[in-house]
Design an enzyme around this catalytic site. Structure first.
Site, short mmCIF file in Angstrom:
data_model
loop_
_atom_site.label_atom_id
_atom_site.label_comp_id
_atom_site.label_asym_id
_atom_site.label_seq_id
_atom_site.Cartn_x
_atom_site.Cartn_y
_atom_site.Cartn_z
N ASP A 1 -0.01 -68.97 -61.96
CA ASP A 1 -0.21 -70.33 -61.52
C ASP A 1 -0.88 -70.31 -60.15
O ASP A 1 -0.63 -69.40 -59.37
CB ASP A 1 1.14 -71.07 -61.43
CG ASP A 1 0.94 -72.56 -61.29
OD1 ASP A 1 0.86 -73.06 -60.14
OD2 ASP A 1 0.84 -73.25 -62.32
N TYR B 1 -2.26 -79.86 -52.80
CA TYR B 1 -0.91 -79.77 -53.38
C TYR B 1 0.15 -79.64 -52.28
O TYR B 1 1.23 -80.21 -52.37
CB TYR B 1 -0.80 -78.55 -54.29
CG TYR B 1 -1.21 -78.79 -55.72
CD1 TYR B 1 -0.44 -79.59 -56.57
CD2 TYR B 1 -2.35 -78.19 -56.24
CE1 TYR B 1 -0.80 -79.79 -57.90
CE2 TYR B 1 -2.72 -78.39 -57.58
CZ TYR B 1 -1.95 -79.19 -58.39
OH TYR B 1 -2.30 -79.39 -59.70
#
Length: 365
Positions: free
Chosen positions: A84, A162
């Site tokens: 990820d 993010y």
């Protein structure tokens, strides 16, 4: 031309993806899918069921299994390591949890400029991300030379967004407000991220990755000026720094792919950013992308992922049209973004097979 690494990796049997990335001729157009290791496969859901998402990412054995699953089903021309992009903020000391139905969530996002002091300023990537390197080495051996293995990272702006938003966002207004209110602090954070990403990518090659993709997934939230200021310089720096470090460490110079989603306004710049391959989303015509990027860079993409909901014959027609638009050479077929969880594996198979069949046909005639 294959460099046998000291780790004694098996000899590569299908190098079509690497050849296309380097601009060499291929008999068929190579194809892989972003998020090809994913929830659309029942075996993926089974393997992942009992595990926390990031615990899965930290298990080399599970990452290897998930990376190999799509290759058991489809004749894909490349594998991409299961991981990820948010493992990089974790390496900087931030906590990220996967919330069912919501996605990745930061328990304490960056709110004020002072919060940057909480981040690790020097990251030992082997200590923090060694589990990814182990997964790559294990997977490279387990692939037995079937296809090349791609490593990847998120790009600095996407990671920054993010870290400030604390998760997904439709507007990115918190992260973008930093660019306008705190440009210096934004550059400090982006520089820190670029340095970690560089070391992380070099470490992936040392572990056995045969190509690298940089994901600037949130490029579309920036306009041309902000992209020029806050995204492009770091994208360029990473390509340059990775290449010079690979040389220094006598590691193979692997092809690099930049995928900046929704950044058509920057295609000309991306063509000159130091990457062998430019990935495209589905919102640009193949001919236009080719005209802007020129003949010296390989293109990758760009079927609308939702095209895979169409009947199989229709998928074949769309693939044929796409291949005619891009041409079969200096081209890697892919989707314009990742596979969605509710897609039918059969339709993914139809996509892969159509790329091989139509490109072989076009090449013969």
């Amino acid at each position: 031309s294959f460099i046998h690494s000291p780790k004694g990796f098996p000899k590569l049997k299908n190098d079509a993806f690497l050849r296309a990335a380097r601009g060499e001729e291929t008999e068929h157009t190579p194809v892989w899918c972003m998020r090809q290791a994913g929830r659309y496969l029942p075996e993926f859901r089974e393997t992942r069921a009992a595990q926390d998402f990031f615990a899965t990412c930290r298990s080399p054995k599970l990452c290897c299994e998930l990376t190999l699953q799509p290759l058991r089903r489809f004749p894909l021309d490349a594998a991409i390591i299961f991981s990820d992009i948010l493992v990089v903020p974790q390496a900087l000391g931030m906590e990220v949890v996967m919330v069912p139905g919501k996605g990745p969530t930061f328990t304490e996002p960056l709110k004020e400029v002072e919060d940057l002091l909480k981040l690790r300023q020097k990251v030992d990537v082997t200590a923090e991300l060694g589990y990814v390197f182990q997964a790559i080495t294990l997977t490279r051996h387990s692939l037995e030379g079937r296809v090349p293995l791609i490593g990847f990272s998120g790009a600095p702006w996407t990671l920054m967004s993010y870290m400030i938003e604390g998760g997904g966002s439709t507007t990115m207004s918190k992260a973008k407000s930093w660019l306008y209110r705190h440009p210096e602090a934004s550059h400090r954070l982006l520089r820190l991220l670029a340095d970690v990403v560089t070391d992380y990518l070099v470490g992936q090659v040392a572990a056995g990755a045969q190509a690298l993709q940089l994901f600037e997934s949130h490029a579309g939230h920036l306009g041309p000026e902000q992209f020029q200021d806050f995204a492009l310089p770091y994208i360029r720096d990473i390509a340059q720094a990775v290449k010079s470090k690979l040389k220094e460490e006598a590691l193979p110079l692997v092809p690099m792919i930049i995928f900046a989603k929704d950044a058509h306004y920057a295609l000309r710049d991306l063509a000159h950013a130091g990457y062998e391959v430019v990935g495209l989303d589905w919102t640009i015509r193949p001919q236009e992308a080719r005209a802007q990027i020129g003949k010296d860079v390989t293109l990758q993409g760009n079927l609308d992922p939702c095209a895979l909901y169409a009947p199989k014959e229709k998928i074949g027609e769309l693939v044929k049209k796409m291949l005619e638009g891009f041409g079969t050479q200096r081209y890697i077929a892919n989707l314009g973004h990742g596979l969605y969880p509710d897609m039918s594996p059969e339709h993914v198979g139809a996509f892969v097979e159509a790329v091989h069949a139509h490109s072989r046909h076009i090449n013969k005639h």
